[in-house]
Design a protein around this motif. Structure first.
Motif, PDB file in Angstrom:
ATOM      1  N   UNK A 179     -50.171 -39.207 -14.588  1.00  0.00           N
ATOM      2  CA  UNK A 179     -49.414 -40.381 -14.140  1.00  0.00           C
ATOM      3  C   UNK A 179     -48.920 -40.185 -12.711  1.00  0.00           C
ATOM      4  N   UNK A 180     -48.435 -38.988 -12.408  1.00  0.00           N
ATOM      5  CA  UNK A 180     -47.987 -38.710 -11.042  1.00  0.00           C
ATOM      6  C   UNK A 180     -49.159 -38.737 -10.069  1.00  0.00           C
ATOM      7  N   UNK A 181     -50.283 -38.163 -10.478  1.00  0.00           N
ATOM      8  CA  UNK A 181     -51.474 -38.196  -9.624  1.00  0.00           C
ATOM      9  C   UNK A 181     -51.884 -39.632  -9.306  1.00  0.00           C
ATOM     10  N   UNK A 182     -51.831 -40.484 -10.312  1.00  0.00           N
ATOM     11  CA  UNK A 182     -52.189 -41.883 -10.103  1.00  0.00           C
ATOM     12  C   UNK A 182     -51.186 -42.573  -9.171  1.00  0.00           C
TER      13      UNK A 182
ATOM     14  N   UNK B 259     -52.110 -44.325  -5.780  1.00  0.00           N
ATOM     15  CA  UNK B 259     -51.772 -45.737  -5.539  1.00  0.00           C
ATOM     16  C   UNK B 259     -50.778 -45.919  -4.394  1.00  0.00           C
ATOM     17  N   UNK B 260     -50.314 -44.824  -3.802  1.00  0.00           N
ATOM     18  CA  UNK B 260     -49.380 -44.910  -2.687  1.00  0.00           C
ATOM     19  C   UNK B 260     -47.948 -45.211  -3.104  1.00  0.00           C
ATOM     20  N   UNK B 261     -47.630 -45.041  -4.360  1.00  0.00           N
ATOM     21  CA  UNK B 261     -46.269 -45.317  -4.836  1.00  0.00           C
ATOM     22  C   UNK B 261     -45.325 -44.153  -4.533  1.00  0.00           C
ATOM     23  N   UNK B 262     -45.868 -42.936  -4.525  1.00  0.00           N
ATOM     24  CA  UNK B 262     -45.129 -41.747  -4.122  1.00  0.00           C
ATOM     25  C   UNK B 262     -46.062 -40.889  -3.283  1.00  0.00           C
TER      26      UNK B 262
END
Length: 159
Positions: free
Chosen positions: A75-78, A82-85
């Motif tokens: 989930x963190x990788x995604x 996705x540029x969210x973090x």
């Protein structure tokens, strides 16, 4: 919609209640010889050595923990993809989760008042940490963290 402080307080409350219930059940299982533990009962019913049942339960718990960690990392990788973090934020999240996990044991030996104060301090520290690092709290706890309690998935946008 709840503000960040309310979210953190609610989350810490759930952690405290869940930890208290788990701790109480562990103490009861260890101190009340009139009531055999679940492992003892299961071993008896199945006619299997208790140590084998305990070993199997430990392996299942470890497998589940590994699967949850893998899903969280995915989930963190995604979120990074996705540029969210950012990758740096991801590393901060992983470090903070480990830190929180390490401090969880400290609550076990506290009085209720000490635990309440420690939880309030931890809530403030988490609030400060999320603001200082520009990280939404939902990324720290991830999907499914509290799914068995209705979770924060829907409320915090995790799907």
């Amino acid at each position: 919609m709840l503000n960040t402080k309310s979210r953190i307080l609610a989350l810490l409350g759930v952690i405290l209640i869940g930890g208290g219930l788990f701790g109480a059940s562990q103490v009861l299982a260890q101190t009340n010889s009139n009531h055999p533990s679940f492992i003892e009962q299961l071993a008896q019913k199945l006619g299997i050595d208790q140590s084998k049942v305990q070993q199997a339960v430990n392996e299942i718990r470890q497998d589940n923990k590994s699967q949850m960690q893998t899903r969280f990392n995915d989930t963190l990788d995604q979120a990074v993809k996705d540029g969210k973090i950012t990758e740096a934020q991801k590393q901060l999240i992983l470090q903070k989760r480990q830190e929180l996990q390490n401090t969880k044991a400290n609550f076990k030996d506290m009085t209720p008042e000490q635990r309440r104060q420690a939880m309030q301090n931890q809530k403030q520290q988490l609030d400060d940490w999320t603001k200082a690092n520009g990280i939404d709290l939902k990324y720290l706890f991830g999907p499914g963290s509290f799914g068995h309690l209705g979770g924060f998935k829907g409320r915090w946008g995790w799907k």
